[in-house]
Design a protein around this motif. Sequence first.
Motif, PDB file in Angstrom:
ATOM      1  N   VAL A  60     -32.233 -28.768  39.428  1.00  0.00           N
ATOM      2  CA  VAL A  60     -33.401 -28.374  39.307  1.00  0.00           C
ATOM      3  C   VAL A  60     -32.626 -27.877  37.732  1.00  0.00           C
ATOM      4  CG1 VAL A  60     -35.635 -27.864  39.044  1.00  0.00           C
ATOM      5  CG2 VAL A  60     -34.251 -28.659  41.283  1.00  0.00           C
ATOM      6  N   LEU A  61     -31.927 -27.178  36.548  1.00  0.00           N
ATOM      7  CA  LEU A  61     -30.928 -26.967  36.337  1.00  0.00           C
ATOM      8  C   LEU A  61     -32.211 -26.007  35.086  1.00  0.00           C
ATOM      9  CD1 LEU A  61     -28.666 -25.592  35.369  1.00  0.00           C
ATOM     10  CD2 LEU A  61     -28.443 -27.793  33.103  1.00  0.00           C
ATOM     11  N   ARG A  62     -33.148 -26.466  34.242  1.00  0.00           N
ATOM     12  CA  ARG A  62     -34.341 -25.853  33.021  1.00  0.00           C
ATOM     13  C   ARG A  62     -34.944 -24.667  34.654  1.00  0.00           C
ATOM     14  NH1 ARG A  62     -34.637 -30.911  30.564  1.00  0.00           N
ATOM     15  NH2 ARG A  62     -34.220 -30.633  28.158  1.00  0.00           N
ATOM     16  N   LYS A  63     -34.888 -24.677  35.367  1.00  0.00           N
ATOM     17  CA  LYS A  63     -35.492 -23.953  36.620  1.00  0.00           C
ATOM     18  C   LYS A  63     -35.025 -22.248  36.772  1.00  0.00           C
ATOM     19  CE  LYS A  63     -39.334 -25.925  39.258  1.00  0.00           C
ATOM     20  NZ  LYS A  63     -39.587 -25.411  39.133  1.00  0.00           N
ATOM     21  N   SER A  64     -33.018 -22.969  36.496  1.00  0.00           N
ATOM     22  CA  SER A  64     -32.489 -22.101  36.764  1.00  0.00           C
ATOM     23  C   SER A  64     -31.945 -21.205  35.050  1.00  0.00           C
ATOM     24  CB  SER A  64     -31.091 -22.602  37.196  1.00  0.00           C
ATOM     25  OG  SER A  64     -31.766 -23.285  38.574  1.00  0.00           O
ATOM     26  N   LEU A  65     -32.376 -22.141  33.831  1.00  0.00           N
ATOM     27  CA  LEU A  65     -31.925 -21.360  33.043  1.00  0.00           C
ATOM     28  C   LEU A  65     -33.440 -20.492  32.334  1.00  0.00           C
ATOM     29  CD1 LEU A  65     -29.855 -24.922  31.554  1.00  0.00           C
ATOM     30  CD2 LEU A  65     -29.436 -22.434  32.404  1.00  0.00           C
ATOM     31  N   LEU A  66     -32.803 -19.057  31.627  1.00  0.00           N
ATOM     32  CA  LEU A  66     -33.763 -18.415  30.417  1.00  0.00           C
ATOM     33  C   LEU A  66     -34.200 -18.828  29.815  1.00  0.00           C
ATOM     34  CD1 LEU A  66     -34.887 -15.067  30.115  1.00  0.00           C
ATOM     35  CD2 LEU A  66     -32.874 -14.950  28.962  1.00  0.00           C
ATOM     36  N   ALA A 115     -46.843 -11.768  36.286  1.00  0.00           N
ATOM     37  CA  ALA A 115     -47.717 -13.295  36.867  1.00  0.00           C
ATOM     38  C   ALA A 115     -49.076 -13.292  36.645  1.00  0.00           C
ATOM     39  CB  ALA A 115     -47.261 -14.134  37.933  1.00  0.00           C
ATOM     40  N   GLU A 116     -49.639 -12.683  37.383  1.00  0.00           N
ATOM     41  CA  GLU A 116     -51.120 -12.942  37.279  1.00  0.00           C
ATOM     42  C   GLU A 116     -52.063 -12.163  36.173  1.00  0.00           C
ATOM     43  OE1 GLU A 116     -52.307 -10.067  40.349  1.00  0.00           O
ATOM     44  OE2 GLU A 116     -50.865 -10.576  41.995  1.00  0.00           O
ATOM     45  N   ASP A 131     -38.871 -24.640  32.079  1.00  0.00           N
ATOM     46  CA  ASP A 131     -39.174 -25.298  32.371  1.00  0.00           C
ATOM     47  C   ASP A 131     -40.918 -25.775  32.476  1.00  0.00           C
ATOM     48  OD1 ASP A 131     -38.967 -28.154  35.270  1.00  0.00           O
ATOM     49  OD2 ASP A 131     -41.207 -26.670  35.433  1.00  0.00           O
ATOM     50  N   GLU A 132     -40.932 -26.398  31.610  1.00  0.00           N
ATOM     51  CA  GLU A 132     -42.053 -26.671  31.388  1.00  0.00           C
ATOM     52  C   GLU A 132     -43.383 -26.182  32.057  1.00  0.00           C
ATOM     53  OE1 GLU A 132     -43.863 -30.106  29.222  1.00  0.00           O
ATOM     54  OE2 GLU A 132     -41.942 -29.265  27.405  1.00  0.00           O
ATOM     55  N   ASP A 133     -43.156 -27.022  33.645  1.00  0.00           N
ATOM     56  CA  ASP A 133     -43.896 -26.728  34.990  1.00  0.00           C
ATOM     57  C   ASP A 133     -44.480 -25.346  35.578  1.00  0.00           C
ATOM     58  OD1 ASP A 133     -44.360 -29.665  35.045  1.00  0.00           O
ATOM     59  OD2 ASP A 133     -43.353 -30.360  36.432  1.00  0.00           O
ATOM     60  N   ASP A 134     -43.228 -24.837  35.528  1.00  0.00           N
ATOM     61  CA  ASP A 134     -42.741 -23.356  35.927  1.00  0.00           C
ATOM     62  C   ASP A 134     -43.868 -22.761  34.643  1.00  0.00           C
ATOM     63  OD1 ASP A 134     -41.653 -23.731  38.130  1.00  0.00           O
ATOM     64  OD2 ASP A 134     -39.424 -22.725  36.870  1.00  0.00           O
ATOM     65  N   TRP A 135     -43.929 -22.663  33.383  1.00  0.00           N
ATOM     66  CA  TRP A 135     -45.064 -22.237  32.295  1.00  0.00           C
ATOM     67  C   TRP A 135     -45.952 -22.442  32.699  1.00  0.00           C
ATOM     68  CZ3 TRP A 135     -43.767 -17.397  30.481  1.00  0.00           C
ATOM     69  CH2 TRP A 135     -44.511 -16.960  29.204  1.00  0.00           C
ATOM     70  N   LYS A 136     -46.290 -23.360  33.285  1.00  0.00           N
ATOM     71  CA  LYS A 136     -47.908 -24.006  33.131  1.00  0.00           C
ATOM     72  C   LYS A 136     -48.491 -22.946  33.958  1.00  0.00           C
ATOM     73  CE  LYS A 136     -48.187 -28.471  31.048  1.00  0.00           C
ATOM     74  NZ  LYS A 136     -47.632 -30.086  31.349  1.00  0.00           N
ATOM     75  N   LYS A 137     -47.690 -22.959  35.390  1.00  0.00           N
ATOM     76  CA  LYS A 137     -48.246 -22.033  36.480  1.00  0.00           C
ATOM     77  C   LYS A 137     -47.647 -20.573  35.919  1.00  0.00           C
ATOM     78  CE  LYS A 137     -46.964 -26.188  39.176  1.00  0.00           C
ATOM     79  NZ  LYS A 137     -46.527 -26.542  40.366  1.00  0.00           N
TER      80      LYS A 137
END
Length: 813
Positions: free
Chosen positions: A288-294, A200-201, A246-252
């Motif tokens: 929060v389904l999209r956070k749980s999906l690859l 992630a870093e 999840d788009e927000d997850d990928w942005k972060k």
Amino acid sequence: MRIFPLIGAEGFPFPVILNNRNFKVNEPRSGITLVDNETSQDAKANKDIMRKAVAMYERFLKDALASGYGDLENIVEIPDWRESKEMSTAWVKANIYDAIYRIVSVVPMIKTDRGEMALADINVVLPTPVEYPADNMESVIRIDPWDGQGEKKAVLSELLSVGQSYTVPAGDEHWLKAFSGYEQHRQKRMTLKEVVEKAAEFLAKLDEGKMSPFMWLQKLYDACLEEKSLKTDIAAGQIAIFPSQDEDDWKKKKLYTNAEIYLDNDIPEILKDVTEELDRLSSSDGIVLRKSLLHKDFKIGQKEMKPYPAERISEYISLRAARSYKVQNYNLYSYAYLNAWHNAWNMLVACGPDEDFYRMAARVRDGLEAYEPIGTNTFGKSMWKSTYCSLLEEIASEVEAASSLDGLTQKYSALQDTDEVCQWINDYVNCGKNYLSAMSGNIYPDQKGWLRNLFALYKDTMKYEELKDIMEVFSDQDNEYAVREKLLDKRIVNTLQHIQNYSDGDAASKIGIRVDTLLATGSLSQASDHYQEACGKLLSWIRTHMEEARTYFPSYYSEENQMKLLTPHAAVLLQRKADDMEDIMKEFGVSTAEDLKKKIKKLRDQYGYLDGEENEEGSDAATGGFCPEYDVFYGSDLAGASEDVLREIGIGGERYALKKVVEYMKEQGYGLISEEPGRRYMLSGTSDGSGKREQIEVFYADNENYHQAGYDIKVTVSVYGDDGALEETKVYYLEVKTHTPTSEVRNRIVLSDEQMILAASEGERYSILNVGYDRLIKNGTDITELKDPVSLIGKRRLVNLRKGYFFHVNRVA
């Protein structure tokens, strides 16, 4: 002169060969002593020489660098330290290893894509294989740890080189081996395991101009699969390397472990959107389904991950889609909660298995788009039922608030008149039969257009409207006589519960009681005019329906009692009506009312365009109509539709036919070379193996100038020979006839003079395209070609129904 011995000194701790006459060597001449014994003069002499050698090495290295020599890693490498009784470990490490490392680590001799850099530079790292030898490696002469692992080195170097925080040696220089004898270099090593643990870093500091974050992560994962230990750790959920949807997850750049994420398994995107809406109903326990999906584009091994359980989605939606779901702080967040429910319902109805429900809801729900229906095999039926029930109840509340049929036409713009409203209510109730045990609320229209609860209404089985008119006169004093407010609108044919019938006998009983009371209280001539008129209407009805009057009004069946209902005022009105009737019969040239009815029916059959035609099954009076201007056959639900509506349907059918013609050409192997969308398409290809090329122009003639000479679409086929010369041109004409789903005359074909002339002259090059078009979804539903219609008449495939070119498509070949 004493020569430094070489044999047996391979492990001597220095990066280059030393030669000094003053070395004090041991007896076998295999080395020198560097012990910490103050009485050893040999050790003292050797230590002094070694200190000078370190200083000379620094000048030597810098001179070599300044002279442009390459392969400097060969004069940097120092053997790994091995304990020796002839050397002091502390002295050697401090005065040789550490001292030389302070020199080699700061000299900018490592070539990178950012220029020559020193190992001590903060960004420089040494890509290191996972299988790197242990720090206490016993072998003195080591092999290159990268030997045989060129591909792994290339991948790891690439992964590190595209980061903004790290720089790696360029090319194939063996700097890892060169520095591996110095303990201090360990902090500069970077293994694949370290990279994946800090993935992630790395992603957050990636130089996206060199590589996209997603590609970098995929390369990292693929590299990990080649390392057994890392592959095992990933499978065990110990390393976060998987991106979610999840788009927000990928942005972060948030990543998940194998234990935190699931395979998508082709979950429809619309259901993911639904769960996101329903997540808004509570901030604590959403899935929060999209956070749980690859992420769908991330490729993994086939058995690396479990699919997301479909039943969990179904249960979640079933529970939350119902308005009975208890939410937190409803009064505070009611607007947001209601908006979430509405959005979720719209999406679920749009993709649900009940297409009738979708069509019903689409007419009263803004933003209800069409999606491919999702089957119930995977997700079951419970979430659909929960949604349908909730939406039915909310629509019932909206209908009740409208209070009348006119109110519904104002509320729902898609329902243009009361006929459409009543048809929609039938559809609404019909949908409710599958999901509700009862319909609550004032949603059923009475015969005055007011919406009432079903238990307050009766089913109208009355035959005579005159009796209703008479009852309405007496409703000024008793609301029981407001019969049309008690009778269900006859256009409503679907009800969820059974209701009682209201017959002519029920009305007659009420009328008889009221008339008896009126006559008993005084002379009828003293009553108000509207009462006298009501009694006059009753007298007229009795005289016209004597057999029924015997049953319904026995007290007034005799001539004597009938006169009680006649007043001078009523007699005048009756005479006026009789005179008017006489004038009408003279105008039509008949002598009896029965003959007049027959005459009117005949005229209606003659001039009503479709009235009285037999439908396909042979029954009379098929309902529907035909608009000759736009070639549209429509159902009774569009009776009286505006010109704009019929034009919209006609053009919609033609454009659907145009699209299908172009698609057909593509299926035959012709490629699209240019287009004017909705008007002209150019295609090219070959239809056989002769090598001749064909160019096809599909031209929509009615796009701008609506009325053309007998056709809507013209297809021109130009055939070119091997030499490119035009050999032949063929022109085909297509006339489009459109029908709506509710039209009971969908198998009619009407040809104008221009169309019939062109059909007769062109033969097989003239076709009729019979198109079904659903205005609710604004798209065609089916298309049938009738080629060479004139020849079909001879084959009895088209049967003439009346004078002129009006045909019925015969299904018998």
